[in-house]
Design a protein around this motif. Sequence first.
Motif, PDB file in Angstrom:
ATOM      1  N   GLU A  85       0.825  -1.119   0.066  1.00  0.00           N
ATOM      2  CA  GLU A  85      -0.152   0.027   0.031  1.00  0.00           C
ATOM      3  C   GLU A  85       0.782   1.398   0.085  1.00  0.00           C
ATOM      4  OE1 GLU A  85      -3.762   1.861  -0.053  1.00  0.00           O
ATOM      5  OE2 GLU A  85      -3.270  -0.443  -0.041  1.00  0.00           O
ATOM      6  N   ALA A  86       1.899   1.088   0.687  1.00  0.00           N
ATOM      7  CA  ALA A  86       2.864   2.532   0.721  1.00  0.00           C
ATOM      8  C   ALA A  86       3.453   2.592  -0.614  1.00  0.00           C
ATOM      9  CB  ALA A  86       3.982   1.829   1.785  1.00  0.00           C
ATOM     10  N   ARG A  87       3.769   1.357  -1.442  1.00  0.00           N
ATOM     11  CA  ARG A  87       4.548   1.626  -2.561  1.00  0.00           C
ATOM     12  C   ARG A  87       3.393   2.394  -3.530  1.00  0.00           C
ATOM     13  NH1 ARG A  87       5.455  -3.873  -6.214  1.00  0.00           N
ATOM     14  NH2 ARG A  87       5.901  -2.777  -8.245  1.00  0.00           N
ATOM     15  N   TYR A  88       1.907   1.867  -3.400  1.00  0.00           N
ATOM     16  CA  TYR A  88       0.827   2.297  -4.449  1.00  0.00           C
ATOM     17  C   TYR A  88       0.694   3.981  -4.045  1.00  0.00           C
ATOM     18  CZ  TYR A  88      -3.760   2.747  -6.262  1.00  0.00           C
ATOM     19  OH  TYR A  88      -4.789   3.174  -6.793  1.00  0.00           O
ATOM     20  N   GLU A  89       0.812   4.164  -2.666  1.00  0.00           N
ATOM     21  CA  GLU A  89       0.680   5.636  -2.419  1.00  0.00           C
ATOM     22  C   GLU A  89       1.985   6.434  -2.515  1.00  0.00           C
ATOM     23  OE1 GLU A  89      -1.359   5.568   0.992  1.00  0.00           O
ATOM     24  OE2 GLU A  89      -3.316   4.811   0.421  1.00  0.00           O
ATOM     25  N   ASN A  90       2.878   5.831  -2.872  1.00  0.00           N
ATOM     26  CA  ASN A  90       4.407   6.561  -2.773  1.00  0.00           C
ATOM     27  C   ASN A  90       4.381   7.790  -3.685  1.00  0.00           C
ATOM     28  OD1 ASN A  90       6.976   7.096  -2.249  1.00  0.00           O
ATOM     29  ND2 ASN A  90       7.914   5.857  -3.996  1.00  0.00           N
ATOM     30  N   LYS A  91       4.689   8.903  -3.218  1.00  0.00           N
ATOM     31  CA  LYS A  91       4.705  10.285  -3.993  1.00  0.00           C
ATOM     32  C   LYS A  91       6.315  10.407  -4.410  1.00  0.00           C
ATOM     33  CE  LYS A  91       0.621  10.711  -2.731  1.00  0.00           C
ATOM     34  NZ  LYS A  91      -0.397  10.551  -3.512  1.00  0.00           N
ATOM     35  N   GLU A  92       7.210   9.582  -3.850  1.00  0.00           N
ATOM     36  CA  GLU A  92       8.659   9.685  -4.124  1.00  0.00           C
ATOM     37  C   GLU A  92       9.011   8.560  -5.076  1.00  0.00           C
ATOM     38  OE1 GLU A  92      11.078  10.502  -0.822  1.00  0.00           O
ATOM     39  OE2 GLU A  92       9.596  12.040   0.022  1.00  0.00           O
ATOM     40  N   PRO A  93       8.853   8.584  -6.284  1.00  0.00           N
ATOM     41  CA  PRO A  93       9.434   7.428  -7.383  1.00  0.00           C
ATOM     42  C   PRO A  93      10.886   6.975  -7.016  1.00  0.00           C
ATOM     43  CG  PRO A  93       7.971   8.850  -8.357  1.00  0.00           C
ATOM     44  CD  PRO A  93       8.244   9.804  -7.066  1.00  0.00           C
ATOM     45  N   ASP A  94      11.715   8.018  -6.758  1.00  0.00           N
ATOM     46  CA  ASP A  94      13.039   7.662  -6.803  1.00  0.00           C
ATOM     47  C   ASP A  94      13.213   7.183  -5.392  1.00  0.00           C
ATOM     48  OD1 ASP A  94      13.424   8.940  -9.249  1.00  0.00           O
ATOM     49  OD2 ASP A  94      13.766  10.950  -8.576  1.00  0.00           O
ATOM     50  N   ASN A  95      12.359   7.101  -4.568  1.00  0.00           N
ATOM     51  CA  ASN A  95      12.772   6.576  -2.909  1.00  0.00           C
ATOM     52  C   ASN A  95      11.609   5.457  -2.779  1.00  0.00           C
ATOM     53  OD1 ASN A  95      13.921   5.986  -0.562  1.00  0.00           O
ATOM     54  ND2 ASN A  95      12.718   7.580   0.779  1.00  0.00           N
ATOM     55  N   PRO A  96      11.595   4.441  -3.481  1.00  0.00           N
ATOM     56  CA  PRO A  96      10.575   3.329  -3.234  1.00  0.00           C
ATOM     57  C   PRO A  96      10.611   2.649  -1.915  1.00  0.00           C
ATOM     58  CG  PRO A  96      11.894   2.561  -4.710  1.00  0.00           C
ATOM     59  CD  PRO A  96      12.383   3.707  -4.507  1.00  0.00           C
ATOM     60  N   PRO A  97       9.419   1.933  -1.430  1.00  0.00           N
ATOM     61  CA  PRO A  97       9.925   1.268  -0.155  1.00  0.00           C
ATOM     62  C   PRO A  97      10.762   0.105  -0.312  1.00  0.00           C
ATOM     63  CG  PRO A  97       7.546   1.658  -0.649  1.00  0.00           C
ATOM     64  CD  PRO A  97       8.239   2.207  -1.717  1.00  0.00           C
ATOM     65  N   LYS A  98      11.365  -0.281   0.808  1.00  0.00           N
ATOM     66  CA  LYS A  98      12.400  -1.367   0.580  1.00  0.00           C
ATOM     67  C   LYS A  98      11.779  -2.602   0.493  1.00  0.00           C
ATOM     68  CE  LYS A  98      16.071   1.432   1.473  1.00  0.00           C
ATOM     69  NZ  LYS A  98      17.043   1.547   0.309  1.00  0.00           N
ATOM     70  N   ILE A  99      10.423  -2.826   1.105  1.00  0.00           N
ATOM     71  CA  ILE A  99      10.019  -4.330   1.138  1.00  0.00           C
ATOM     72  C   ILE A  99       8.880  -4.029  -0.049  1.00  0.00           C
ATOM     73  CG2 ILE A  99       8.488  -5.880   2.281  1.00  0.00           C
ATOM     74  CD1 ILE A  99      10.009  -4.631   4.990  1.00  0.00           C
ATOM     75  N   SER A 100       9.187  -4.763  -1.010  1.00  0.00           N
ATOM     76  CA  SER A 100       8.054  -4.751  -2.151  1.00  0.00           C
ATOM     77  C   SER A 100       7.707  -6.058  -2.618  1.00  0.00           C
ATOM     78  CB  SER A 100       8.519  -4.129  -3.539  1.00  0.00           C
ATOM     79  OG  SER A 100      10.142  -4.622  -3.900  1.00  0.00           O
ATOM     80  N   THR A 101       8.158  -7.342  -2.263  1.00  0.00           N
ATOM     81  CA  THR A 101       7.711  -8.483  -2.610  1.00  0.00           C
ATOM     82  C   THR A 101       7.565  -9.364  -1.263  1.00  0.00           C
ATOM     83  OG1 THR A 101      10.109  -9.418  -2.842  1.00  0.00           O
ATOM     84  CG2 THR A 101       9.140  -8.266  -4.617  1.00  0.00           C
TER      85      THR A 101
END
Length: 349
Positions: A259-275
């Motif tokens: 959800e944090a990845r989906y709402e991320n406003k900073e594409p250059d700094n994505p969440p570390k946990i994505s899988t």
Amino acid sequence: AAELGAVALSPTSVASKRKKDLEKARMGIDGHGIVAATQMSMTAMKADIDTDSQLRRKNVVFGVWSIMCIALMIVDEESRWVYGPQYEHGLQNQADVVDFSWFDIIIPVCNLVGVVMLCDIYYVFAKVKQDRWLLPSRWAALWQTSLRWGFLAELAIALLQPLPWKVYQVKFAGDSWIRFLGLLMFFRCYTVGRIFRDFSSVYRHRHQAKQAGFDLEKSVNFMVTLRAELKGHPGRSLGTMIVVILVAFSYIMFVLEREARYENKEPDNPPKISTPNEALWFVVATLTTAGYGDMFPSTSKGYYPAIAEGIVGMVVTSLLVAVVIEKLTMTESERKLYEWVENQRQRRL
């Protein structure tokens, strides 16, 4: 009048009265003496064993049903998401645009069936309390004893479920937390502990132990059976605990970070946990208290399950260390054998 007098007695007075009745039977006041007391005790023990067997079956069914409801929640959560390069951040939440899903009906119906199963279990519990404290009805046994708190807590857990898809399209204060209400269904994993307790050899033979003369000052509850199983079957006990913890916390962290990845406003700094694999790696590193630091939650929502898992990890690690120490500690005969061998070696030197 006798029944009304029994109701007026406090639980302590009732227990005292039952003890006096047993003493009268043992002393032969009823004309049968020790034989009557033995027969009464054996009949009571057989009734307790039959009740345990009945509750064991009901708890297994309820536990399996609870795990199935958790699986439905996971399927519902995953069906909300679609992946592909055409979407921003590589994924899209369908619940924001789709008004209805069949899971909006299936999960509430399954929860309703689970509530009926839970009420059936406590119906039997209430019968046991009614007979023990000589209460007038099962309803009184449920609400006038400690059973009511356990029932209310389990009822609240059984009613937890994801919100309908339509609600996800409504924006209001705190809506981001409401989206994860379904994850609270993982609290139903407590049913695994109940099944674990019911099939413990110590718990299943507690009535025979009491009949054999063991003074059981407290009831043989979950903690007593846990200590017994850790001593007799440490691998099975710890293995079950670790698997449940890994599955639950891994999926919770994955959903929160997605959800944090989906709402991320900073594409250059994505969440570390994505899988899911990265979520599992983070949970294992936290559970073992290693904490490598390469994976960590990116939002405040992920901090709370991480804190809870860290506390659980310390408990599990302590149990593991205690079990290893006990297994490596010599028994009295092993210590004597070791000392004898050492003495023989010293004499040859």
